[in-house]
Enzyme design. Structure first.
Site, PDB file in Angstrom:
ATOM      1  CE  LYS A 170       0.937  10.809  -7.584  1.00 15.03           C
ATOM      2  NZ  LYS A 170       0.236  12.085  -7.905  1.00 15.03           N
ATOM      3  N   GLY A 201       3.748  15.170  -9.510  1.00 18.86           N
ATOM      4  CA  GLY A 201       3.571  14.517 -10.800  1.00 18.86           C
ATOM      5  C   GLY A 201       2.252  13.789 -10.865  1.00 18.86           C
ATOM      6  CG  ASP A 202       1.140  12.074 -14.661  1.00 16.88           C
ATOM      7  OD1 ASP A 202       2.020  11.227 -14.385  1.00 16.88           O
ATOM      8  OD2 ASP A 202       0.989  12.536 -15.813  1.00 16.88           O
ATOM      9  N   GLY A 203      -0.172  10.191 -11.746  1.00 13.18           N
ATOM     10  CA  GLY A 203      -0.137   8.785 -11.388  1.00 13.18           C
ATOM     11  C   GLY A 203       0.575   7.898 -12.388  1.00 13.18           C
ATOM     12  N   GLY A 207       3.570   8.219  -9.994  1.00 10.61           N
ATOM     13  CA  GLY A 207       2.963   7.172  -9.175  1.00 10.61           C
ATOM     14  C   GLY A 207       3.437   5.789  -9.575  1.00 10.61           C
ATOM     15  CD  GLU A 245      -9.208   5.689   2.494  1.00  9.49           C
ATOM     16  OE1 GLU A 245     -10.205   5.463   1.763  1.00  9.49           O
ATOM     17  OE2 GLU A 245      -8.811   6.829   2.771  1.00  9.49           O
ATOM     18  CB  CYS A 282     -13.344   7.631   0.311  1.00  9.26           C
ATOM     19  SG  CYS A 282     -12.341   7.921   1.780  1.00  9.26           S
ATOM     20  CD  GLU A 381     -15.892   6.656  -4.121  1.00 12.04           C
ATOM     21  OE1 GLU A 381     -15.716   6.929  -2.925  1.00 12.04           O
ATOM     22  OE2 GLU A 381     -14.998   6.188  -4.854  1.00 12.04           O
TER      23      GLU A 381
END
Length: 480
Positions: A170, A201-203, A207, A245, A282, A381
């Site tokens: 995904k 698709g989305d999380g 997801g 990660e 990141c 972040e």
């Protein structure tokens, strides 16, 4: 206009169970660049079942067969290299040179690294009468982000294929074009049906369905710490392995023993490291720690480097393109404003779009000074081209500030004395430490301490994420 409305399941392009589409925006133009279908739990279930069925045979393939498959994928990737780079520029707004020389290049890099590791990898060893066998873990759910799209796909898919796993990918719905081309490459290379599957698709929908599916043995996720926590929660009831990660707020220690030229070089490199990819990495060195006694020197070098960083359209030759979306632009601008509100000084950049760039999600290359480690801009972040500069009086204080973060993905240190610099590096709590602007190493394990995640990607260490260890007692007869 790209229309990618089918999913790749069991070796074929098929329609989603329930039609639903999403417009994909080019962040450089704010115009719709294409459409994708948005998947559902039913699509995920079909893909997982295909992967489960394929695992029985693919897990039993020989090393030689998987070497040949990776070689075929690399050959097909090279044929589509220009297409891949163009797709990344369109979906991310990444400068054309960055897409060609870095973003797309990482796909070939990870495939080649996995191929080279596989050729010599030991999948079993005998200890006394016991055999220790490393076997593919099974069906893998791979959830990848938008910021280095094909890099993150390749560094998961390549080792998973190499060790004999099957998988469902995904990709981010914000950068799905590169994943489509990646899938076309694998299909052309002859990856067996069901071994690799793609569902967009989305999380919260795809997801979550993937990470909670009882037939998925491992979920490998790259993205924000917040989303990573949700993936782990969804995975917990089925006790599957979770590899993460996640985010970072990486410190960059500039040590006091550098001469004037070395100091300027280190500061300049630090600024460039943050600005690369519009700050959307990141592991970017976003907290620069410099001696208070040399603060004026550092600010002058940082200001010059930031102001020399050009921003513009992907085909303009500028160093920086836009950030990925309006939501990200709003977040970054809000954090810059929050930093100023909390007492930071703008050395370069600041709020608002760069002059002449009213269309597109462009952010000024920004340097904030007068920052302490309790300010929001030093804790959160930002994920944009924003550097914070903090002062220290002693190296011990610098190390303490560097480690005072919930994250631990990467750290950077520059110094003149090699042994002293190595000693500082050994004290930094991060999964990867870079000394004196060392070049990337695709064999070096990549992953974080603390809330930056668990497990390691890249090189030989990536193989272990996709393997289970089986002990076969009595495999060999006892010696008389």
């Amino acid at each position: 206009m790209r229309d990618y409305l089918k999913f790749y399941i069991n070796g074929a392009w098929i329609d989603p169970v329930t039609p639903k589409t999403l417009d994909v925006t080019n962040p450089a133009t704010e115009a719709v660049a294409g459409r994708i279908s948005m998947g559902s739990a039913a699509d995920v279930d079909a893909a997982v079942k295909a992967a489960r069925a394929a695992f029985a045979s693919y897990s039993q393939t020989s090393v030689a067969e998987r070497v040949a498959l990776l070689e075929a994928i690399i050959n097909e990737y090279k044929k589509r290299y220009a297409d891949m780079a163009a797709a990344i520029t369109e979906e991310m707004g990444a400068p054309a040179v960055l897409s060609q020389k870095a973003q797309a290049a990482m796909g070939v890099g990870h495939l080649t690294t996995a191929l080279n590791v596989l050729k010599d990898y030991r999948f079993s060893e005998q200890r006394g009468t016991t055999l220790l066998a490393k076997e593919p873990i099974g069906v893998c759910g791979l959830i990848t982000p938008w910021n280095w799209p094909v890099n993150q796909i390749a560094c998961k898919v390549a080792p998973a294929l190499a060790v004999g796993c099957t998988m469902v990918l995904k990709p981010s719905e914000l950068s799905p074009f590169s994943a489509q081309i990646w899938t076309e490459i694998l299909h052309a290379a002859g990856v067996p049906a069901g071994v690799f599957n793609l569902v967009n698709g989305d999380g919260p929908t795809v997801g979550a369905a993937l990470s909670s599916h009882p037939e998925v043995d491992l979920v490998s996720f790259t993205g924000s710490t917040r989303a990573g926590i949700e993936v782990a929660r969804n995975a917990a009831p089925t006790v599957k392995r979770v590899h993460q990660e996640l985010g970072g707020k990486s410190p960059n220690l500039i040590l006091p023993d550098l001469d004037a030229a070395g100091f300027q070089k280190a500061v300049t490199a630090g600024v460039r490291g943050v600005m690369n990819n519009s700050g959307q990495s990141c592991n970017a060195p976003t907290r620069m720690l410099v001696p208070n006694s040399r603060m004026d020197e550092a600010l002058a070098a940082a200001k010059a480097a930031a102001e020399a960083t050009t921003v513009g359209a992907p085909d303009s030759g500028a160093a920086l393109g836009p950030v990925i979306s309006r939501n990200q632009w709003d977040k970054i601008e809000g954090l810059i404003a929050k930093g100023i509100e909390e007492g930071a000084t703008v050395v370069a950049g600041g709020v608002g779009k760069p002059a002449g760039l009213d269309t597109g999600y462009y952010v000024k290359p920004t340097v904030l000074a007068g920052v302490n480690n309790q300010m929001t801009v030093a804790r959160e972040e930002i994920f944009g081209p924003v550097l914070t500069i903090l002062g220290y009086d002693t190296v011990d204080e610098a190390v303490a500030i560097a480690n005072d973060t919930p994250y631990g993905l990467a750290a950077y240190v520059s110094g003149a004395d090699a042994e002293a610099t190595r000693k500082v590096a050994s004290r930094l709590r991060a999964g990867q430490v870079n000394i004196n602007s060392a070049a990337p190493d695709l064999m070096a394990p990549f992953g974080g301490f603390k809330q930056s995640g668990n497990g390691r990607e890249w090189g030989e260490h990536a193989f272990g994420e996709f393997l289970e260890v089986k002990a076969v007692l009595g495999y060999a007869a006892k010696q008389a």
